[in-house]
Design a protein around this motif. Structure first.
Motif, PDB file in Angstrom:
ATOM      1  N   GLY A 154       9.100   9.822   0.607  1.00 54.96           N
ATOM      2  CA  GLY A 154       7.975  10.367  -0.147  1.00 54.96           C
ATOM      3  C   GLY A 154       6.645  10.042   0.506  1.00 54.96           C
ATOM      4  O   GLY A 154       5.755  10.893   0.605  1.00 54.96           O
ATOM      5  N   ALA A 155       6.503   8.787   0.981  1.00 59.13           N
ATOM      6  CA  ALA A 155       5.269   8.390   1.665  1.00 59.13           C
ATOM      7  C   ALA A 155       5.081   9.173   2.953  1.00 59.13           C
ATOM      8  O   ALA A 155       3.956   9.563   3.302  1.00 59.13           O
ATOM      9  CB  ALA A 155       5.292   6.887   1.960  1.00 59.13           C
ATOM     10  N   GLU A 156       6.175   9.433   3.669  1.00 59.30           N
ATOM     11  CA  GLU A 156       6.094  10.223   4.894  1.00 59.30           C
ATOM     12  C   GLU A 156       5.619  11.645   4.589  1.00 59.30           C
ATOM     13  O   GLU A 156       4.782  12.202   5.311  1.00 59.30           O
ATOM     14  CB  GLU A 156       7.466  10.276   5.584  1.00 59.30           C
ATOM     15  N   TYR A 157       6.142  12.224   3.511  1.00 57.07           N
ATOM     16  CA  TYR A 157       5.726  13.577   3.140  1.00 57.07           C
ATOM     17  C   TYR A 157       4.240  13.623   2.816  1.00 57.07           C
ATOM     18  O   TYR A 157       3.508  14.488   3.325  1.00 57.07           O
ATOM     19  CB  TYR A 157       6.534  14.071   1.936  1.00 57.07           C
ATOM     20  N   GLY A 211       9.046  15.147  -6.096  1.00 52.78           N
ATOM     21  CA  GLY A 211      10.490  15.376  -6.044  1.00 52.78           C
ATOM     22  C   GLY A 211      11.121  14.710  -4.837  1.00 52.78           C
ATOM     23  O   GLY A 211      12.198  14.100  -4.931  1.00 52.78           O
ATOM     24  N   VAL A 212      10.436  14.806  -3.680  1.00 44.19           N
ATOM     25  CA  VAL A 212      10.935  14.134  -2.475  1.00 44.19           C
ATOM     26  C   VAL A 212      10.989  12.628  -2.697  1.00 44.19           C
ATOM     27  O   VAL A 212      11.947  11.952  -2.303  1.00 44.19           O
ATOM     28  CB  VAL A 212      10.022  14.471  -1.267  1.00 44.19           C
ATOM     29  N   TRP A 213       9.962  12.094  -3.333  1.00 49.92           N
ATOM     30  CA  TRP A 213       9.892  10.645  -3.600  1.00 49.92           C
ATOM     31  C   TRP A 213      11.039  10.197  -4.510  1.00 49.92           C
ATOM     32  O   TRP A 213      11.681   9.166  -4.271  1.00 49.92           O
ATOM     33  CB  TRP A 213       8.550  10.314  -4.252  1.00 49.92           C
ATOM     34  N   LEU A 214      11.320  11.000  -5.547  1.00 54.94           N
ATOM     35  CA  LEU A 214      12.359  10.643  -6.512  1.00 54.94           C
ATOM     36  C   LEU A 214      13.756  10.746  -5.915  1.00 54.94           C
ATOM     37  O   LEU A 214      14.617   9.888  -6.150  1.00 54.94           O
ATOM     38  CB  LEU A 214      12.247  11.537  -7.750  1.00 54.94           C
ATOM     39  N   PHE A 215      14.021  11.831  -5.168  1.00 57.77           N
ATOM     40  CA  PHE A 215      15.375  12.073  -4.657  1.00 57.77           C
ATOM     41  C   PHE A 215      15.592  11.513  -3.256  1.00 57.77           C
ATOM     42  O   PHE A 215      16.736  11.258  -2.868  1.00 57.77           O
ATOM     43  CB  PHE A 215      15.674  13.581  -4.658  1.00 57.77           C
ATOM     44  N   GLY A 216      14.512  11.337  -2.500  1.00 56.78           N
ATOM     45  CA  GLY A 216      14.661  10.846  -1.126  1.00 56.78           C
ATOM     46  C   GLY A 216      14.258   9.407  -0.935  1.00 56.78           C
ATOM     47  O   GLY A 216      14.492   8.834   0.132  1.00 56.78           O
ATOM     48  N   GLY A 217      13.605   8.822  -1.922  1.00 56.01           N
ATOM     49  CA  GLY A 217      13.168   7.446  -1.788  1.00 56.01           C
ATOM     50  C   GLY A 217      11.693   7.331  -1.454  1.00 56.01           C
ATOM     51  O   GLY A 217      11.042   8.302  -1.063  1.00 56.01           O
TER      52      GLY A 217
END
Length: 394
Positions: free
Chosen positions: A65-68, A55-61
Motif C-alpha cells: 500500500g505504501a509503495e502504491y 484496497g491495495v493496502w488491505l489486501f496486499g499489506g
C-alpha cells in the motif's frame, strides 16, 4: 504479493472503462468545462485512486500500500509538471479553448499506452540485468539537474521532430474545423492542425515516460503497482488541467521540489543497485553492504517535499506576480486569435481586465518590471485595440 490474472484483467477493464466514459460523456461535445465541473470530476478521480490504494493496502499489506501511494503521489506530481508543457503546446498551436479537452484526453490515452509498454520493458530489463538500477538512478539524477536549469517556452514548443515530419509528409490546413481531424479545402480532404497538436502531445509524452517510469521503479518493482499507480495518476489529468489552469504559473517552486524528489529516488535506486550488485568492476561483482531507503521513508519525503513546495509557491509574492503576468499574457494572446469565438472572447476579455486590475495592486517593484516588459505591454495594447475594434457591443 502475487496478483492473479483475473485481478489484472478486472483492473485493465476498469481503467479502460473510465477512459471510455470520458470519451463518450465528456468530450463528445466540445465545450469549456466550468470550474465546478472540473473540481467535481478531479475529486472523483482522486477519490477513486485513494480508494484503490486503500484496497491495495488491505489486501496486499502495508508495504504494498505504501509503495502504491508513494508511486501515485510521485507520478501525479510529475503529471502536474507535464501540464505546463501541454499549456505551451496548445498555446503555440492556438487550440480553441473548447477543443482542448479532446487534445488532453488523447494525450492521456497515448501516455497510458506508451507508459504501459515502457513499464513491461523496464520490468523485463530489471529481471534480466541488475545493472539497470544504476542506469535508472543516473537518468533520474540527470533529470533532477535539468529541472534546476531555467526553462523557456521555446524549449517546449510544439515543433518537435514528430510535428516537423508530419508537416513535411502530410497535407494539413491552416485552420481548425472544430475538433475534427480532417476537413475539406478547395474540394480536397486534408488534415487539420488538430492532428499536429496531437502528434506534438504524443511526442512530448514519450519524453516524459523516460523520466517517470524510472522514478516509479525506484519506489517499487511490483509491476502491478507500477501500472496502477501510473494509470490512476494520468486519469483525471484532463479535468485537473482546467481546474488549476490559473494556478499553474503560480507554482514557481514546483520544479525545485520535483528535482529534490527525483534526486532522492535516484539515490535510492543507486543504493538498491549497490545492495543487489553483480557488476564485475564494482566490489568484484559482490553486493555492497549499504543502507537502503525504506518505502515508508520515501513516502514521507515525497509528500513532505511537495507540501513545502506548494505552500512556498502559493505564499510567494513573486509567484503571485508571475501568475498574474502569465495569465494576462495568455488572455491577450487568445483575444488576438482571429478564430476566437465571440462568446469565448467576451469571457476572455473580462478575465484580462480582472488580471490587469490585480496587477495594479502588486508592490511597485513588480509593477515596474511589467511596465519595462515591452513585449507584454505591446501585447496587452494590441489586445485592447482588437477588442475595441471587433468585439465591443453596444
Amino acid at each position: 504479493m502475487h496478483v492473479s490474472v483475473l485481478v489484472w484483467w478486472l483492473t485493465v477493464i476498469g481503467i479502460g472503462g473510465l477512459l471510455l466514459f470520458d470519451y463518450f460523456f465528456h468530450v463528445r461535445k466540445a465545450h469549456i468545462p466550468t470550474l465546478r465541473e472540473s473540481a467535481v470530476w478531479s475529486a472523483a478521480y482522486v477519490g477513486a485512486a485513494i480508494l484503490f490504494g486503500i484496497g491495495v493496502w488491505l489486501f496486499g499489506g502495508s508495504d504494498m500500500g505504501a509503495e502504491y501511494f508513494a508511486g501515485y503521489v510521485t507520478e501525479k506530481a510529475l503529471s502536474v509538471d507535464n501540464l505546463f508543457v501541454f499549456l505551451i503546446i496548445m498555446a503555440s498551436f492556438r487550440v480553441p479553448r473548447a477543443d482542448q479537452q479532446k487534445v488532453l484526453l488523447f494525450g492521456v490515452t497515448f501516455a497510458l499506452v506508451a507508459r504501459t509498454g515502457f513499464i513491461f520493458l523496464g520490468a523485463a530489463l530489471i529481471n534480466s540485468f541488475a545493472w539497470v538500477f544504476y542506469l535508472f538512478g543516473l537518468i533520474l539524477l540527470l533529470t533532477a539537474g535539468n529541472l534546476l536549469k531555467p526553462e523557456t517556452e521555446k524549449g517546449h514548443s510544439g515543433e518537435n521532430i514528430m510535428v516537423r515530419l508530419a508537416r513535411r509528409f502530410l497535407r494539413t490546413s491552416e485552420h481548425y474545423d472544430g475538433d475534427k481531424l480532417m476537413t475539406m479545402v478547395d474540394g480536397k480532404r486534408v488534415l487539420t492542425p488538430m492532428l499536429l497538436v496531437m502528434v506534438a502531445i504524443a511526442g512530448t509524452d514519450l519524453l516524459f515516460a523516460l523520466d517517470s517510469i524510472p522514478a516509479i521503479f525506484g519506489l517499487t518493482q511490483n509491476v502491478y503497482i507500477v501500472f496502477t499507480a501510473t494509470a490512476f495518476s494520468l486519469l483525471g489529468l484532463r479535468q485537473l488541467y482546467f481546474l488549476i489552469d490559473g494556478l499553474l504559473d503560480r507554482l514557481i517552486y514546483l520544479a525545485y521540489g520535483l528535482a529534490a524528489i527525483l534526486a532522492f529516488i535516484g539515490v535510492k535506486l543507486v543504493l538498491h543497485a549497490l545492495h543487489e550488485n553483480n557488476v564485475p568492476f564494482i566490489n568484484e561483482g559482490e553486493p555492497v553492504p549499504v543502507v537502503e531507503i525504506s518505502t515508508g521513508l520515501s513516502l514521507t519525503v515525497i509528500i513532505g517535499v511537495l507540501v513545502i513546495t506548494v505552500i512556498a509557491s502559493l505564499v510567494s509574492r513573486k509567484g503571485r506576480a508571475q501568475n498574474l503576468s502569465s495569465a494576462a499574457r495568455r488572455y491577450a494572446t487568445r483575444l488576438l486569435d482571429p478564430e476566437c469565438d465571440p462568446e469565448e472572447c467576451a469571457d476572455t476579455y473580462r478575465r484580462l481586465l480582472a488580471e490587469e486590475k490585480h496587477l495594479r495592486t502588486l508592490p511597485e517593484k513588480y509593477q515596474k518590471k511589467f511596465r519595462e516588459d515591452e513585449k507584454l505591454m505591446d501585447l496587452l495594447h494590441r489586445a485592447h485595440e482588437a477588442w475595441d475594434a471587433d468585439y465591443t457591443r453596444t
